[in-house]
Design a protein around this motif. Structure first.
Motif, PDB file in Angstrom:
ATOM      1  N   GLU A  88      17.661   0.750   0.815  1.00 53.26           N
ATOM      2  CA  GLU A  88      18.519   1.070   1.964  1.00 53.26           C
ATOM      3  C   GLU A  88      17.873   2.052   2.934  1.00 53.26           C
ATOM      4  O   GLU A  88      18.500   2.438   3.929  1.00 53.26           O
ATOM      5  CB  GLU A  88      19.890   1.591   1.519  1.00 53.26           C
ATOM      6  N   ASP A  89      16.630   2.447   2.683  1.00 54.12           N
ATOM      7  CA  ASP A  89      15.918   3.229   3.701  1.00 54.12           C
ATOM      8  C   ASP A  89      15.685   2.362   4.934  1.00 54.12           C
ATOM      9  O   ASP A  89      15.387   1.159   4.827  1.00 54.12           O
ATOM     10  CB  ASP A  89      14.567   3.707   3.167  1.00 54.12           C
ATOM     11  N   LYS A 117       0.820  -1.221   0.000  1.00 60.07           N
ATOM     12  CA  LYS A 117       0.000   0.000   0.000  1.00 60.07           C
ATOM     13  C   LYS A 117       0.856   1.276   0.000  1.00 60.07           C
ATOM     14  O   LYS A 117       0.513   2.284   0.633  1.00 60.07           O
ATOM     15  CB  LYS A 117      -0.973   0.012   1.177  1.00 60.07           C
ATOM     16  N   ILE A 118       1.983   1.244  -0.682  1.00 65.27           N
ATOM     17  CA  ILE A 118       2.848   2.419  -0.791  1.00 65.27           C
ATOM     18  C   ILE A 118       2.408   3.225  -2.026  1.00 65.27           C
ATOM     19  O   ILE A 118       2.274   2.667  -3.123  1.00 65.27           O
ATOM     20  CB  ILE A 118       4.327   2.007  -0.938  1.00 65.27           C
ATOM     21  N   GLU A 123      15.188  -3.543   0.769  1.00 66.59           N
ATOM     22  CA  GLU A 123      16.052  -4.258  -0.167  1.00 66.59           C
ATOM     23  C   GLU A 123      15.675  -3.935  -1.616  1.00 66.59           C
ATOM     24  O   GLU A 123      16.544  -3.847  -2.483  1.00 66.59           O
ATOM     25  CB  GLU A 123      15.945  -5.775   0.060  1.00 66.59           C
ATOM     26  N   SER A 124      14.379  -3.780  -1.863  1.00 63.00           N
ATOM     27  CA  SER A 124      13.930  -3.457  -3.236  1.00 63.00           C
ATOM     28  C   SER A 124      12.529  -2.857  -3.168  1.00 63.00           C
ATOM     29  O   SER A 124      11.798  -3.043  -2.180  1.00 63.00           O
ATOM     30  CB  SER A 124      13.921  -4.713  -4.113  1.00 63.00           C
ATOM     31  N   VAL A 125      12.164  -2.130  -4.208  1.00 68.71           N
ATOM     32  CA  VAL A 125      10.825  -1.540  -4.335  1.00 68.71           C
ATOM     33  C   VAL A 125      10.252  -1.990  -5.678  1.00 68.71           C
ATOM     34  O   VAL A 125      10.895  -1.831  -6.717  1.00 68.71           O
ATOM     35  CB  VAL A 125      10.863  -0.007  -4.259  1.00 68.71           C
ATOM     36  N   GLU A 126       9.043  -2.574  -5.635  1.00 68.14           N
ATOM     37  CA  GLU A 126       8.430  -3.132  -6.835  1.00 68.14           C
ATOM     38  C   GLU A 126       7.014  -2.563  -7.022  1.00 68.14           C
ATOM     39  O   GLU A 126       6.444  -1.966  -6.097  1.00 68.14           O
ATOM     40  CB  GLU A 126       8.355  -4.662  -6.722  1.00 68.14           C
ATOM     41  N   ALA A 154       7.428  -2.718  -1.058  1.00 68.13           N
ATOM     42  CA  ALA A 154       8.854  -2.724  -0.696  1.00 68.13           C
ATOM     43  C   ALA A 154       9.175  -4.014   0.041  1.00 68.13           C
ATOM     44  O   ALA A 154       8.420  -4.448   0.918  1.00 68.13           O
ATOM     45  CB  ALA A 154       9.187  -1.513   0.175  1.00 68.13           C
ATOM     46  N   MET A 155      10.282  -4.635  -0.338  1.00 68.92           N
ATOM     47  CA  MET A 155      10.754  -5.833   0.352  1.00 68.92           C
ATOM     48  C   MET A 155      11.727  -5.391   1.446  1.00 68.92           C
ATOM     49  O   MET A 155      12.734  -4.718   1.180  1.00 68.92           O
ATOM     50  CB  MET A 155      11.435  -6.787  -0.624  1.00 68.92           C
TER      51      MET A 155
END
Length: 292
Positions: free
Chosen positions: A233-234, A223-224, A255-258, A268-269
């Motif tokens: 890295e946030d 839900k981003i 680690e990643s944003v999809e 986000a993972m």
């Protein structure tokens, strides 16, 4: 006849005188200052030296053998004592390392709780882990704090690294912690979803951590909004929205944003900060409402 006896007596007297003279001469040679010994003295000395060599050298070997045996016995005793000393040192070194490790770990816990208390005015109660269950359908652990210490259901439990889970059940002396590894929005028995944000982007980033994937060992933050500035890295922390999880508890790192479901949001993972290891101590977070 008398004349014969007289002659023999004179001859004995003569021999005695000759012997006495020779004795005096020999004594003179012996007591006088000479550069060399006479041949009788040389013969006597050489004979004595040879006999001493024949007698004393084997005796010396035998005496040396017994002395070496004694030295070997002493050496064996010293080696045995050295082994005992080394074993004692090793044991004491192990004890020292254990105590040092315990002190460092407890100091780390103390520093963490002091820092967080000053930051958010929460109270942090350190609890010992009593038992751990890692079954896929029941990832929980038990701590030694309960209702007697003021622990209540839904209180957050953290390690020094980050959020671990929430209190699910409480007895007088112990409490059960439901781990984040149980988190699944589709499972009514799982840990509740976490409203989360990113450090330094608290007013811009928002999402819901709803699921833990045991295969990838990652948390899903869903839900981003598409315009959200969240990035790799946030550092993700609880936002405090909803009131269940206190604000500012560290959860993990992006680690990643999809692209999310239906392409309308993003996912986000998150790599959990707490590695879900075999903990010895954990920390129960008491908010101002819990302290009242």
């Amino acid at each position: 006849m008398l004349r014969v006896f007289k002659l023999l007596s004179n001859k004995r007297l003569f021999i005695l005188l000759i012997t006495l003279v020779l004795f005096i001469v020999v004594m003179g040679f012996s007591l006088g200052t000479r550069k060399a010994l006479s041949w009788p003295e040389n013969f006597l000395r050489d004979t004595t030296g040879f006999l001493q060599n024949v007698i004393y050298k084997p005796a010396g070997y035998v005496a040396g053998l017994f002395e070496d045996i004694g030295n070997l016995r002493n050496l064996a005793e010293e080696n045995e004592q050295l082994k005992i000393t080394v074993a004692q040192y090793t044991r004491e070194q192990a004890q020292y390392n254990f105590i040092q490790s315990e002190n460092e770990r407890l100091q780390k816990l103390n520093n963490f709780t002091v820092e967080q208390r000053e930051k958010y005015k929460y109270e942090y109660h350190i609890a010992q882990v009593v038992s751990l269950t890692t079954e896929p359908s029941n990832s929980t652990l038990v701590i030694d704090l309960g209702a007697r210490e003021g622990v209540k259901p839904n209180m957050s439990v953290i390690s020094v690294e980050g959020l671990v889970g929430v209190i699910s059940q409480v007895s007088n002396f112990t409490s059960t912690v439901k781990l984040m590894t149980m988190m699944d929005i589709n499972d009514p028995n799982s840990q509740p979803a976490i409203a989360a944000t990113a450090l330094t982007k608290e007013n811009q980033t928002f999402g819901m951590i709803e699921r833990y994937d045991p295969t990838t060992k990652m948390l899903s933050m869903n839900k981003i909004a598409p315009t959200d500035p969240i990035a790799e890295e946030d550092v993700i922390v609880s936002s405090g929205i909803g009131g269940l999880y206190p604000r500012g508890l560290q959860i993990g790192t992006v680690e990643s944003v999809e692209v999310g479901e239906f392409g309308l949001t993003r996912t986000a993972m998150i790599k959990p900060a707490a590695e879900f290891q075999d903990w010895k101590e954990l920390i129960v977070v008491f908010t101002s409402e819990d302290i009242k």
